[in-house]
Motif scaffolding. Structure first.
Motif, PDB file in Angstrom:
ATOM      1  N   ILE A   1       9.955   4.249  50.287  1.00 20.16           N
ATOM      2  CA  ILE A   1      11.288   4.156  49.416  1.00 20.16           C
ATOM      3  C   ILE A   1      11.233   5.686  48.761  1.00 20.16           C
ATOM      4  O   ILE A   1      12.308   6.203  48.558  1.00 20.16           O
ATOM      5  CB  ILE A   1      11.415   2.835  48.695  1.00 20.16           C
ATOM      6  CG1 ILE A   1      11.552   1.744  49.330  1.00 20.16           C
ATOM      7  CG2 ILE A   1      12.395   3.136  47.629  1.00 20.16           C
ATOM      8  CD1 ILE A   1      11.545   0.587  48.661  1.00 20.16           C
ATOM      9  N   GLY A   2      10.147   5.858  48.140  1.00 17.44           N
ATOM     10  CA  GLY A   2       9.788   7.026  47.390  1.00 17.44           C
ATOM     11  C   GLY A   2      10.372   7.076  46.007  1.00 17.44           C
ATOM     12  O   GLY A   2      10.845   8.322  45.461  1.00 17.44           O
ATOM     13  N   ASP A   3      10.717   6.032  45.194  1.00 17.10           N
ATOM     14  CA  ASP A   3      11.458   5.846  44.106  1.00 17.10           C
ATOM     15  C   ASP A   3      10.060   6.129  42.985  1.00 17.10           C
ATOM     16  O   ASP A   3       9.230   5.410  43.000  1.00 17.10           O
ATOM     17  CB  ASP A   3      11.666   4.634  43.867  1.00 17.10           C
ATOM     18  CG  ASP A   3      12.798   4.799  42.470  1.00 17.10           C
ATOM     19  OD1 ASP A   3      12.388   4.728  41.614  1.00 17.10           O
ATOM     20  OD2 ASP A   3      14.151   4.175  42.796  1.00 17.10           O
ATOM     21  N   ALA A   4      10.716   6.926  42.071  1.00 18.13           N
ATOM     22  CA  ALA A   4       9.737   7.404  40.953  1.00 18.13           C
ATOM     23  C   ALA A   4       9.318   6.221  40.006  1.00 18.13           C
ATOM     24  O   ALA A   4       8.171   6.429  39.301  1.00 18.13           O
ATOM     25  CB  ALA A   4      10.172   8.704  39.996  1.00 18.13           C
ATOM     26  N   ARG A   5      10.092   5.086  39.974  1.00 20.84           N
ATOM     27  CA  ARG A   5       9.820   4.090  39.237  1.00 20.84           C
ATOM     28  C   ARG A   5       8.570   3.175  39.572  1.00 20.84           C
ATOM     29  O   ARG A   5       7.901   2.679  38.912  1.00 20.84           O
ATOM     30  CB  ARG A   5      10.993   2.940  39.270  1.00 20.84           C
ATOM     31  CG  ARG A   5      12.122   3.531  38.562  1.00 20.84           C
ATOM     32  CD  ARG A   5      13.307   2.243  38.695  1.00 20.84           C
ATOM     33  NE  ARG A   5      13.835   2.400  40.272  1.00 20.84           N
ATOM     34  CZ  ARG A   5      14.545   1.288  40.775  1.00 20.84           C
ATOM     35  NH1 ARG A   5      15.151   0.486  39.861  1.00 20.84           N
ATOM     36  NH2 ARG A   5      14.998   1.333  42.147  1.00 20.84           N
ATOM     37  N   ALA A   6       8.107   3.559  40.751  1.00 25.39           N
ATOM     38  CA  ALA A   6       7.026   3.003  41.324  1.00 25.39           C
ATOM     39  C   ALA A   6       5.614   3.912  40.903  1.00 25.39           C
ATOM     40  O   ALA A   6       4.598   3.268  41.232  1.00 25.39           O
ATOM     41  CB  ALA A   6       6.921   2.761  42.771  1.00 25.39           C
ATOM     42  N   VAL A   7       5.850   5.053  40.268  1.00 26.27           N
ATOM     43  CA  VAL A   7       4.493   5.774  40.126  1.00 26.27           C
ATOM     44  C   VAL A   7       3.575   5.010  39.515  1.00 26.27           C
ATOM     45  O   VAL A   7       2.292   5.085  39.609  1.00 26.27           O
ATOM     46  CB  VAL A   7       4.850   7.335  39.807  1.00 26.27           C
ATOM     47  CG1 VAL A   7       3.726   7.968  39.320  1.00 26.27           C
ATOM     48  CG2 VAL A   7       5.821   8.022  40.851  1.00 26.27           C
ATOM     49  N   LEU A   8       3.952   4.557  38.089  1.00 25.83           N
ATOM     50  CA  LEU A   8       2.849   4.057  37.250  1.00 25.83           C
ATOM     51  C   LEU A   8       2.199   2.671  37.956  1.00 25.83           C
ATOM     52  O   LEU A   8       1.053   2.555  37.756  1.00 25.83           O
ATOM     53  CB  LEU A   8       3.784   3.848  36.019  1.00 25.83           C
ATOM     54  CG  LEU A   8       3.770   5.178  35.231  1.00 25.83           C
ATOM     55  CD1 LEU A   8       4.331   4.893  33.900  1.00 25.83           C
ATOM     56  CD2 LEU A   8       2.737   6.211  35.050  1.00 25.83           C
ATOM     57  N   PRO A   9       3.100   1.957  38.597  1.00 23.12           N
ATOM     58  CA  PRO A   9       2.500   0.678  38.971  1.00 23.12           C
ATOM     59  C   PRO A   9       1.562   1.130  40.199  1.00 23.12           C
ATOM     60  O   PRO A   9       0.485   0.286  40.357  1.00 23.12           O
ATOM     61  CB  PRO A   9       3.689  -0.154  39.551  1.00 23.12           C
ATOM     62  CG  PRO A   9       4.698   0.200  38.562  1.00 23.12           C
ATOM     63  CD  PRO A   9       4.567   1.690  38.439  1.00 23.12           C
ATOM     64  N   LEU A  10       1.662   2.250  40.933  1.00 23.12           N
ATOM     65  CA  LEU A  10       1.166   2.735  41.921  1.00 23.12           C
ATOM     66  C   LEU A  10      -0.312   3.079  41.554  1.00 23.12           C
ATOM     67  O   LEU A  10      -1.318   3.041  42.060  1.00 23.12           O
ATOM     68  CB  LEU A  10       1.721   3.614  43.072  1.00 23.12           C
ATOM     69  CG  LEU A  10       2.715   2.668  44.117  1.00 23.12           C
ATOM     70  CD1 LEU A  10       3.574   3.867  44.638  1.00 23.12           C
ATOM     71  CD2 LEU A  10       2.214   2.066  45.000  1.00 23.12           C
ATOM     72  N   ILE A  11      -0.066   3.887  40.627  1.00 18.05           N
ATOM     73  CA  ILE A  11      -1.204   4.544  39.841  1.00 18.05           C
ATOM     74  C   ILE A  11      -2.341   3.024  39.339  1.00 18.05           C
ATOM     75  O   ILE A  11      -3.526   3.387  39.672  1.00 18.05           O
ATOM     76  CB  ILE A  11      -0.956   5.354  38.668  1.00 18.05           C
ATOM     77  CG1 ILE A  11      -0.261   6.671  39.150  1.00 18.05           C
ATOM     78  CG2 ILE A  11      -2.305   5.655  37.672  1.00 18.05           C
ATOM     79  CD1 ILE A  11       0.440   7.549  38.071  1.00 18.05           C
ATOM     80  N   LYS A  12      -1.444   2.129  38.726  1.00 19.84           N
ATOM     81  CA  LYS A  12      -2.630   1.032  38.461  1.00 19.84           C
ATOM     82  C   LYS A  12      -3.235   0.471  39.614  1.00 19.84           C
ATOM     83  O   LYS A  12      -4.461  -0.115  39.560  1.00 19.84           O
ATOM     84  CB  LYS A  12      -1.565   0.042  37.760  1.00 19.84           C
ATOM     85  CG  LYS A  12      -2.306  -1.152  37.016  1.00 19.84           C
ATOM     86  CD  LYS A  12      -1.519  -2.026  36.643  1.00 19.84           C
ATOM     87  CE  LYS A  12      -2.144  -3.379  36.070  1.00 19.84           C
ATOM     88  NZ  LYS A  12      -1.391  -4.557  35.514  1.00 19.84           N
TER      89      LYS A  12
END
Length: 161
Positions: free
Chosen positions: A69-80
């Protein structure tokens, strides 16, 4: 013929099926081009919640789809998710962060160069290369790290950028 129609219908609505029923196998056929903009917007938050599921496969597929999807909202959860117990989840989160290409992922991906799993380390190199020139300064610093594996991987990444 009927079976093909059913498969096509399921493929078209994979996001809703994944989130609603947690059927991860349907995600494999999804590509970025197949995901419509409105589906992306609706899917991101539920998929982020699915990253916390107790099933490793569900978390892994959620990370994969979030990357597509590439949505920046997912960055912090993916980092976790880079600290997940499952190396598969960590690996898919690493790939997803590279696909999204957000600079907030650089430092966590640098840390992933020292992951206990060699495939996660290799995926971190690929992700850092995808993010590109914003990673160069930090990768140069890793060349002086005491972890020889991290130093080698940083050199590989710098050679690819």
């Amino acid at each position: 013929m009927i079976m093909k129609s059913i498969k096509e219908a399921l493929k078209k609505f994979w996001v809703f099926i994944l989130v609603g029923c947690l059927v991860p196998g349907l995600v494999l056929s999804a590509t970025r081009d197949e995901i419509k903009q409105w589906e992306k917007e609706k899917a991101v938050e539920p998929l982020i919640k699915v990253l916390g599921d107790s099933n490793d496969d569900v978390r892994r597929y959620a990370a994969e789809v979030l990357g597509k999807i590439g949505d920046a909202r997912a960055v912090l959860p993916l980092i976790k998710a880079l600290w997940d117990d499952s190396a598969y989840v960590r690996g898919y989160a690493t790939v997803a962060l590279g696909e999204i290409g957000d600079a907030r992922a650089v430092e966590p991906l640098i840390k992933a160069l020292g992951d206990s799993d060699s495939s996660v380390q290799a995926q971190a190199v690929v992700a850092l290369v995808k993010i590109g020139s914003s990673t160069v300064e930090r990768l140069i610093m890793v060349l002086g790290d005491e972890n020889s594996s991290a130093r080698k991987l940083a050199a590989v990444a710098l050679g690819e950028i």
